[in-house]
Design an enzyme around this catalytic site. Structure first.
Site, PDB file in Angstrom:
ATOM      1  N   PHE A 166       0.808  -1.229   0.000  1.00  0.00           N
ATOM      2  CA  PHE A 166       0.000   0.000   0.000  1.00  0.00           C
ATOM      3  C   PHE A 166       0.836   1.273   0.000  1.00  0.00           C
ATOM      4  O   PHE A 166       0.398   2.310   0.480  1.00  0.00           O
ATOM      5  CB  PHE A 166      -0.955   0.004   1.200  1.00  0.00           C
TER       6      PHE A 166
ATOM      7  N   ARG B 237     -12.496   1.366 -18.075  1.00  0.00           N
ATOM      8  CA  ARG B 237     -12.874  -0.033 -18.250  1.00  0.00           C
ATOM      9  C   ARG B 237     -12.451  -0.843 -17.023  1.00  0.00           C
ATOM     10  O   ARG B 237     -11.322  -0.742 -16.572  1.00  0.00           O
ATOM     11  CB  ARG B 237     -12.189  -0.606 -19.486  1.00  0.00           C
TER      12      ARG B 237
ATOM     13  N   ASN C 247     -11.584  -6.586 -14.365  1.00  0.00           N
ATOM     14  CA  ASN C 247     -12.003  -7.783 -13.635  1.00  0.00           C
ATOM     15  C   ASN C 247     -12.928  -7.323 -12.518  1.00  0.00           C
ATOM     16  O   ASN C 247     -12.477  -6.731 -11.533  1.00  0.00           O
ATOM     17  CB  ASN C 247     -10.760  -8.480 -13.072  1.00  0.00           C
TER      18      ASN C 247
ATOM     19  N   LYS D  81     -14.378  -8.775 -10.247  1.00  0.00           N
ATOM     20  CA  LYS D  81     -14.200  -9.406  -8.930  1.00  0.00           C
ATOM     21  C   LYS D  81     -13.021  -8.795  -8.165  1.00  0.00           C
ATOM     22  O   LYS D  81     -13.175  -8.348  -7.026  1.00  0.00           O
ATOM     23  CB  LYS D  81     -13.990 -10.911  -9.114  1.00  0.00           C
ATOM     24  N   THR D  82     -11.846  -8.774  -8.799  1.00  0.00           N
ATOM     25  CA  THR D  82     -10.687  -8.192  -8.102  1.00  0.00           C
ATOM     26  C   THR D  82     -10.871  -6.683  -7.925  1.00  0.00           C
ATOM     27  O   THR D  82     -10.434  -6.117  -6.923  1.00  0.00           O
ATOM     28  CB  THR D  82      -9.379  -8.489  -8.859  1.00  0.00           C
TER      29      THR D  82
ATOM     30  N   LYS E 228      -8.174   2.869 -16.439  1.00  0.00           N
ATOM     31  CA  LYS E 228      -7.720   3.932 -15.541  1.00  0.00           C
ATOM     32  C   LYS E 228      -7.017   3.418 -14.279  1.00  0.00           C
ATOM     33  O   LYS E 228      -6.254   4.143 -13.668  1.00  0.00           O
ATOM     34  CB  LYS E 228      -8.902   4.798 -15.115  1.00  0.00           C
TER      35      LYS E 228
ATOM     36  N   GLU F 141      -6.268   3.004  -5.724  1.00  0.00           N
ATOM     37  CA  GLU F 141      -6.340   4.045  -4.696  1.00  0.00           C
ATOM     38  C   GLU F 141      -7.703   4.724  -4.574  1.00  0.00           C
ATOM     39  O   GLU F 141      -8.072   5.180  -3.497  1.00  0.00           O
ATOM     40  CB  GLU F 141      -5.281   5.150  -4.944  1.00  0.00           C
TER      41      GLU F 141
END
Ligand code: MOS
Length: 755
Positions: free
Chosen positions: A237, A623, A626, A628-629, A696, A700
């Protein structure tokens, strides 16, 4: 074949992680491993007068105790110590370099032993005499000495005069305390002595090539003598963007002992590393009676160390969100006797936007306007710093969709006007904004004739899903099932990659994979054309795709050659391509991700306990590769936002310059019981300007605005505006019902005090 991009694909590295096959920096075993333990300074500033290691050295199993007096040679120039992400100004920290003490918790000795427990015991026997000097660790004490740092935000108009003349004004100071990184994985390095001064370093880092170059600089080594690996990272992070001191010490020890060494920091020692800097934020907003803005002033004062100037952008976000003819931004830094501050998820924005969005909420109250309505009246279609439009900006749609999903229309505007039994109910909202960055990056693809592809580069996946999205893009671009793709990351010898940070990895990595896949397609087409009677003899590169293990004409699907046939024809069984993908310089548009965050809190009127019962966040981030992630990324950011609003705070005893809660029992973060209903919405945001795939990134954006939405909800619930984070129970005390103070006293076993 249906595309993988855009689907809820499970993590390709998931099975390795849940079965324990995925190894982390402190888990790589080699024979003859020695173990290190760090001894830290107990004073905040001064110098070491004497170090007595004799007692420690007598402990059976102790191999050596390294200090600034007996360590092997390290480079002496700042340039050698600067990593890719180091601040421009100042001198990077050098562990065990000399007798100077610059912060409490600074490493002053490294005990090396056959066993970790032996090293820890011996470390307790190292005697150190210090000469103390006066120090400051309190930002408030040092604020008047803060100095201005240049930022890209541009002032325009005359903010002070416009503010003075405004119909409605709001001016206030907000405070975000220092927050320390607490990733699950501790900072660790296992340095394998390969003989002859050569090292293989397993390190917890967000950038293996950054650490590799840094170690070569510090130890004056040739590039081929140091290899850095970080295949998996247990959370970072931002804390792993710069090399941390344990990697220097572990390498130093390996060189001193000519032996492999492991060094894992303790949770407490992690508080001697970088942190999100405490920041004082001042906002002055001037509005016209119709709810349009005419003046924005945003000033920030943030912490850095005495020896290095770290800062991020706190103040310029208003220029991206809200139209105002007059604006002024000032960023200052205050030097304290602490380690250098560092990046932490959405650095600058998490703090700056907290203040901005709290202030906007206060302005809405002053204007008697719904905060969403205020934001729509001030909505900016242009980045006013650069005076350019956005590649895309679906923020208005974020407001609309999140408000609808939340049920915002049912909100009663007055504070304390909504309740649920003994709890006051508050609804608040805030905007989030982050940069959509993209950087040059390379990828290598090795495709075998059996239709298996290995995709590799030096990037690290810090848990965000990089392995998975790269596999998705490779599968789509190569026309193979995702099971046939293997991804290799986190090795400094692999093709060039930047540190994983700034939310730039998704766009950068996926375009690198796509660009390299195009090279593979080019070669396959060339091979297919040389076949006798090839159905693709006239096909151009842009006319063919790879699908279902074949090279296929887009115009006529019956014209196809299998990958296996093409390779067989060329008498090869493998194609390997490597390409660096860059992005054209283009300052004609601003690139940003946006969010709208709506929060519900319930505050117990008797006890002041705050629960964040609901969050709805709508994200516009181009866009979504995924779902889910991506959903997990945003959920994680929201949970961190709950922590920022209610829990996280590094507490110093400024008399000693020491952190008092350097552990995760007393440094509070949200636990399961603090996390209730979180709904994540991805707003459709096609973007064919930003990059070919319209990506993009969203590492964060999930945290930005969350703390403000919660703080605004707490105000709406209670009527009490708490501007200094975290919003702990004590800050609401004496503010709720009169009976509550009596009840509280009873609960802690004391008679209520008489008025
Ligand atoms: Mo992020 S704070 O750039 O890891």
């Amino acid at each position: 074949m249906t595309p993988y991009i855009g689907t809820a694909t499970s993590r390709v590295d998931g099975p390795a992680k849940v079965t324990g096959k995925a190894k982390y920096a402190g888990e790589f075993n080699v024979s003859g491993l020695a173990y290190g333990t760090v001894v830290e300074s107990t004073i905040a500033k001064g110098r070491i007068v004497r170090i007595d290691t004799s007692e420690a050295l007598q402990v059976a199993g102790v191999l050596d105790v390294l200090t600034h007096e007996n360590r092997p040679r390290m480079a002496s120039t700042n340039k050698a110590w600067k990593d890719d992400v180091a601040p421009e100004q100042g001198s990077p920290f050098r562990p065990l370099y000399d007798e100077k003490i610059m912060f409490s918790g600074q490493p002053v000795a490294l005990v090396l032993a056959e066993e970790w427990e032996v090293a820890c015991y011996a470390a307790s026997l190292v005697r150190i005499e210090y000469e103390k000097q006066a120090f400051v660790t309190d930002l408030h004490q040092q604020r008047d000495q803060a100095f201005v740092v240049e930022k890209p935000d541009k002032a325009h108009g005359h903010a002070d005069a416009a503010f003075a003349a405004a119909d409605v004004r709001h001016e206030a100071e907000y405070f975000i305390p220092t927050e320390h990184h607490n990733p699950m994985e501790l900072f660790a390095s296992t340095v394998v002595w390969d003989g002859d001064g050569k090292l293989t370093v397993y390190d917890k880092t967000q950038g293996v090539q950054n650490v590799q170059r840094y170690l070569c600089g510090v130890f004056e080594k040739k590039a081929e003598d140091v290899r850095v690996m970080s295949p998996y990272v247990g959370g970072a992070f931002g804390s792993g963007l710069r090399p941390q001191y344990q990697v220097v010490l572990a390498a130093l020890a390996a060189l001193a002992l000519q032996r492999s060494v492991r060094l894992v920091l303790t949770r407490q020692q992690m508080y001697g590393l970088g942190y999100r800097p405490a920041t004082i934020e001042r906002l002055a907003l001037g509005a016209n009676a119709d709810g349009t803005l005419d003046a924005i002033t945003h000033e920030a004062i943030a912490v850095t160390s005495e020896f290095e100037d770290f800062s991020r952008n706190d103040t310029g976000w208003a220029a991206l969100l809200y139209k105002s003819a007059n604006a002024k931004y000032v960023h200052r830094l205050a030097r304290l006797d602490v380690p250098t501050s560092c990046d932490m998820r959405a650095p600058g924005a998490a703090t700056g936007v907290y203040a901005l969005e709290s202030a906007m909420d206060e302005l809405a109250v002053a204007l008697k306007l719904d905060p969403v309505e205020l934001k729509l009246r001030c909505y900016s279609d242009r980045d006013q710093n650069e005076d350019v439009p956005y590649t895309s900006k679906a923020l208005a749609e974020c407001y609309r969709q999140a408000a609808e999903a939340f049920g915002w229309h049912g909100r009663k505007p007055d504070p304390r006007s909504m309740r649920d039994g003994s709890e006051l109910v508050g609804w608040g909202m805030a905007t989030g904004v982050w940069e959509a960055l993209q950087v040059p990056m390379a990828a290598r693809i090795g495709l075998t004739s059996n239709g298996h592809a290995e995709v590799s580069c030096a990037a690290t996946d810090i848990g965000t899903g990089t392995y998975t999205i790269m596999a998705q893009v490779a599968a789509d671009m190569l026309g193979l099932p995702i099971e046939n793709i293997s991804i290799k990351l986190g090795d400094s010898t692999l093709p060039q990659a930047p540190v994983e940070g700034g939310s730039w990895m998704a766009a950068s990595a996926c375009h690198a994979v796509a660009a390299t896949a195009e090279e593979v397609r080019k070669e396959l087409l060339a091979l297919a054309k040389t076949m006798k009677g090839s159905p693709l003899i006239d096909a151009k590169l842009e006319d063919v795709v790879l699908a279902d293990g074949k090279i296929v004409s887009k115009r006529d699907e019956s014209r196809a050659v299998s990958i296996a046939d093409a390779m067989r024809n060329g008498a090869i069984d493998r194609i390997e391509k490597e390409k660096i993908n860059g992005f054209p310089e283009d300052s004609s548009h601003a690139r940003n991700a946006h969010s709208a965050v709506f929060a519900e809190v319930k505050v117990d009127e008797q006890l002041s306990v705050i629960r964040v019962t609901r969050i709805v966040t709508a994200i516009a981030a181009g866009r979504i590769l995924n779902t889910k992630t991506a959903h997990s990324q945003i959920m994680g950011g929201v949970v961190w936002g709950i922590g920022m609003a209610l829990h996280e705070e590094t507490v110093y005893d400024h008399r000693f310059g020491r952190i008092m809660n350097a552990n995760i029992a007393e440094y509070h973060v949200p636990v399961n019981a603090d996390v209730h209903d979180i709904k994540v919405i991805f707003v459709d945001e096609p973007d064919d300007i930003i990059n070919p795939l319209g990506i993009k990134g969203l590492g964060e954006i999930g945290i930005v605005g969350v703390a403000a939405a919660i703080a605004n909800a707490v105000y709406h619930a209670t009527g009490k505006r708490v501007r200094d984070l975290p919003i702990t129970l004590d800050k609401l005390q004496g503010y709720l019902s009169r009976s509550s103070s009596r009840r509280r006293s009873l609960l802690i076993g004391r008679a209520p005090s008489r008025p």
